[in-house]
Design a protein around this motif. Sequence first.
Motif, PDB file in Angstrom:
ATOM      1  N   VAL A   1      -4.428  -4.141 -52.505  1.00 42.57           N
ATOM      2  CA  VAL A   1      -3.589  -3.431 -53.473  1.00 42.57           C
ATOM      3  C   VAL A   1      -2.362  -4.276 -53.829  1.00 42.57           C
ATOM      4  O   VAL A   1      -1.961  -4.368 -55.001  1.00 42.57           O
ATOM      5  N   VAL A   2      -1.767  -4.920 -52.823  1.00 50.58           N
ATOM      6  CA  VAL A   2      -0.622  -5.796 -53.091  1.00 50.58           C
ATOM      7  C   VAL A   2      -1.051  -6.952 -53.999  1.00 50.58           C
ATOM      8  O   VAL A   2      -0.342  -7.324 -54.945  1.00 50.58           O
ATOM      9  N   GLN A   3      -2.221  -7.519 -53.706  1.00 50.34           N
ATOM     10  CA  GLN A   3      -2.721  -8.602 -54.565  1.00 50.34           C
ATOM     11  C   GLN A   3      -2.889  -8.142 -56.004  1.00 50.34           C
ATOM     12  O   GLN A   3      -2.471  -8.816 -56.950  1.00 50.34           O
ATOM     13  N   LEU A   4      -3.497  -6.978 -56.191  1.00 58.40           N
ATOM     14  CA  LEU A   4      -3.739  -6.480 -57.545  1.00 58.40           C
ATOM     15  C   LEU A   4      -2.431  -6.160 -58.263  1.00 58.40           C
ATOM     16  O   LEU A   4      -2.301  -6.400 -59.479  1.00 58.40           O
ATOM     17  N   ALA A   5      -1.455  -5.616 -57.528  1.00 60.52           N
ATOM     18  CA  ALA A   5      -0.157  -5.337 -58.148  1.00 60.52           C
ATOM     19  C   ALA A   5       0.509  -6.636 -58.590  1.00 60.52           C
ATOM     20  O   ALA A   5       1.084  -6.722 -59.690  1.00 60.52           O
ATOM     21  N   TRP A   6       0.430  -7.644 -57.733  1.00 55.34           N
ATOM     22  CA  TRP A   6       0.983  -8.957 -58.083  1.00 55.34           C
ATOM     23  C   TRP A   6       0.265  -9.548 -59.287  1.00 55.34           C
ATOM     24  O   TRP A   6       0.905 -10.049 -60.229  1.00 55.34           O
ATOM     25  N   ARG A   7      -1.050  -9.473 -59.296  1.00 52.56           N
ATOM     26  CA  ARG A   7      -1.813  -9.998 -60.438  1.00 52.56           C
ATOM     27  C   ARG A   7      -1.505  -9.206 -61.719  1.00 52.56           C
ATOM     28  O   ARG A   7      -1.492  -9.779 -62.811  1.00 52.56           O
ATOM     29  N   ALA A   8      -1.273  -7.907 -61.586  1.00 51.13           N
ATOM     30  CA  ALA A   8      -0.941  -7.113 -62.777  1.00 51.13           C
ATOM     31  C   ALA A   8       0.389  -7.564 -63.373  1.00 51.13           C
ATOM     32  O   ALA A   8       0.542  -7.640 -64.603  1.00 51.13           O
ATOM     33  N   VAL A   9       1.361  -7.868 -62.519  1.00 47.76           N
ATOM     34  CA  VAL A   9       2.635  -8.390 -63.015  1.00 47.76           C
ATOM     35  C   VAL A   9       2.423  -9.721 -63.738  1.00 47.76           C
ATOM     36  O   VAL A   9       3.005  -9.977 -64.797  1.00 47.76           O
ATOM     37  N   ILE A  10       1.578 -10.552 -63.165  1.00 43.53           N
ATOM     38  CA  ILE A  10       1.273 -11.839 -63.796  1.00 43.53           C
ATOM     39  C   ILE A  10       0.614 -11.632 -65.158  1.00 43.53           C
ATOM     40  O   ILE A  10       0.966 -12.288 -66.145  1.00 43.53           O
ATOM     41  N   LEU A  11      -0.333 -10.718 -65.216  1.00 44.43           N
ATOM     42  CA  LEU A  11      -1.045 -10.483 -66.472  1.00 44.43           C
ATOM     43  C   LEU A  11      -0.141  -9.910 -67.552  1.00 44.43           C
ATOM     44  O   LEU A  11      -0.439 -10.038 -68.751  1.00 44.43           O
TER      45      LEU A  11
END
Length: 606
Positions: A40-50
Motif C-alpha cells: 500500500v505504501v508503494q502504491l501510494a508513493w507511485r500514485a504521487v509520482i504518477l
Amino acid sequence: MASPQVTDGVTDDVTDPPTGPSRSFPEGRRVLGAALVLIVVQLAWRAVILHRGGFFGDDLNMVGRAAAEPFGLDYLFGVYSAHVMPVGMIANTVVTSLGAYDWTVTAAALLLFQLAASLAVYRMLRVLFGARWMILVPLSLYLFTPLALPAFYWWAAAVQALPLQIAIAMAVASHVTFLRSGRGVDAVVTGLWFLFGLGSFHLKAVFAIPLLLVLVTVLYFPVRERLRSLATVFGAYAVMAGAYSILFLLQLDRLHGQEIGAPSSEVAGRAMARMLGVTLPVLAAGGPGPWWYKFYAVPPQAMVGAAWALIGVVVAVTLLLRRGAWKAWLILCLYPPLLMVPILAGRSLDRALGEEARYLADVTPVIALCLGLAMLPLLGEARPYRWRIPARVAGTGCALLAMTVAAFSVYSAHRYVMGTEPGRAEIRSYLASVRATLASAPPGSDIYPQQTPYDQFGFGYGDEGLSHLTLSPLAPPELAALMRNPRPAVAPLVLDPTGRRLVPVRLTGPYVAAPGGCFPQLGGTISIPLAHKGGMVVLGLDYRSTARTAAYVQVGEQEVEIVLEQGTGRIHIPFTAPGASVRMEVLSADTRVCVIGGLFGGPVPG
C-alpha cells in the motif's frame, strides 16, 4: 530429542517458519499484513509520482492505434515496434476505450498492474520461503527500487514490463509448487504463466522464464527423481516458445519504418558493459540519486564504486553465512546478460542503450528472488547456515540496510520524475490545445497527416507517428474518421506547431514542372513522372481544366477518384502505396486537362 528452535534468524537446522497460532493471528497472517502495508505504501508513493506524469513518446502511437484499428486478431497479434504483444494491446484497448489520453484512467491502470506485480512477487517469496518475516527484505527491495520506475512511468513500456514481472514471479511460484507436489495441474499453470509472459514481452520471456525455471530446478531441487516428468514439462514449454517465436517471425514482414538489426560487436560490448557494470548495480543499490539525464542513468564513478562495494558486502556476508548462497548469485550473474541479448539484437543504432534503466525493469523480481535465496532457506531445507546469528541482530541489520536503500531509492525516483516532468508537461499542454482546436474545427474539415512538433513525440515508426493516428482520438468522432482516412482536397489544413490553430497546408518535397507546360496526354490518360517509395504522403498536382470534371489518379496499386474544378488550381491527394509514376485518367472526353506540375511531399504548416 527436541528439535532446534526455529526462528527467522540464522540457525543450523531445519528452518521452516512456525505455523502454530500466536496470541492474536497466526504468524502467516502477520507477515501477510505487513507485506500488504508495504505494498500500500508503494502504491501510494507511485500514485504521487504518477500525479506528475503524462503521456510520452510512443504512448501516443499506441493510443492512436487502439482508437483507429478494429479489435481482433490482426490488432492483437500484429507487430508493433518489433513486438507481438497481445497482453499489452488488450490493456491498451481497454484504457483507450475508457478515455483516450485520459491520464487519470491510465494512471489507475498502471497502479492496478503494479498491485498485481507486487502481489505476485510476494506470492513467489511466500511459496519458496514460507511465512517468515525476513521475506519482507527482498520484497521491500522490489517494491521501492528505482530500477523499475522508468518502465512503470511510461505507459508503452509498462504494458510490457509489468505483465512480464507478473509472469516471471507467478511462473516461478507455480513451478516450485510443481516440483514439490508433482501434480500436473501445477505444471499446466506454470505453462499458462509462461504463455502470459510471451504475450507480454516475447523477446525477453522466451529466454528469461525458461532460464529461471531451469536454474531453480537444477540448483535447488533433485532432478534425477523426476527426470522424465521434467523432460516432458520443459519440452512442452519449448514447443510453446517455438510456436510463439514462429508467429513473431511471420509478423516481422509487416514492420515498416523501423530499422532493426544487430549492432557491431564494439557497440554491443560497450552497451552490455555499461548496462551490467554501471546502470544495473547503481540502480539496484538505490541510485543514481540526482545523476539522471532525461531518462538515462549517468552516475559518477564514485557512486558506481559505492554501489559495487555495497553489493560486494552483501554477497560476501551471504557466502560466509549461508550454505549454497553461491547458487543464488550464479542465477543473478547469468540472468541479466542473457536477457540483454535479444534487446541488443534489435537496437543497432541505439548508442545510449546502456543507460536506459527501463530495459532492466523485469530484473527486479529476479533480484528479489536471488536475494531471498542467498539469505533464507527454502521450506524444509536442513542445515542452511554455517554460522548462527541471533534473529534480532540479523533482523535489525537487514531492516536498517533495507530502509537506507529504500530512502535513497525514493530520492532517486524523485529526481527522475523531476527531470522528465518538463517534457511531459509540454506534451500535456500540447494535447489540451489540440483537443480544443479540433473540437472547434468546422464540420467536414480536411485535416491532413503531419509530423507532430516535439521531439518527445518522435517514437513512432513509419506512419504510426503521424497525426492522423496519434491526434485523431482527440477529435470529435466524425472529424476523427476524416483524419484517419484523409480524402482529396483543394484546401486541406494542418495544425500549427502550438496545436492552437488550423492553417493551410504546404508540401515539402522536390517540385517537378511539366516540360512544354503540360505533361503528355494520350487519349484521356496523363502520365506524370513522379515516384513514391510508399508510406503516407500527399500528392499535389497543379492543373488547368476547361470544365469541371471527375478523374482517377493512380499510384502503384492505389487509385483515387478526384474532382478537378474549372480553371487553374491545385488538388491534394493523400497516398500510401508505392509507385514509379502517377497516372491520371480524365473521365470527361470533352474536357481538356493540362497538368502543369506536381510533387509528393509531407504536409507542413503553410
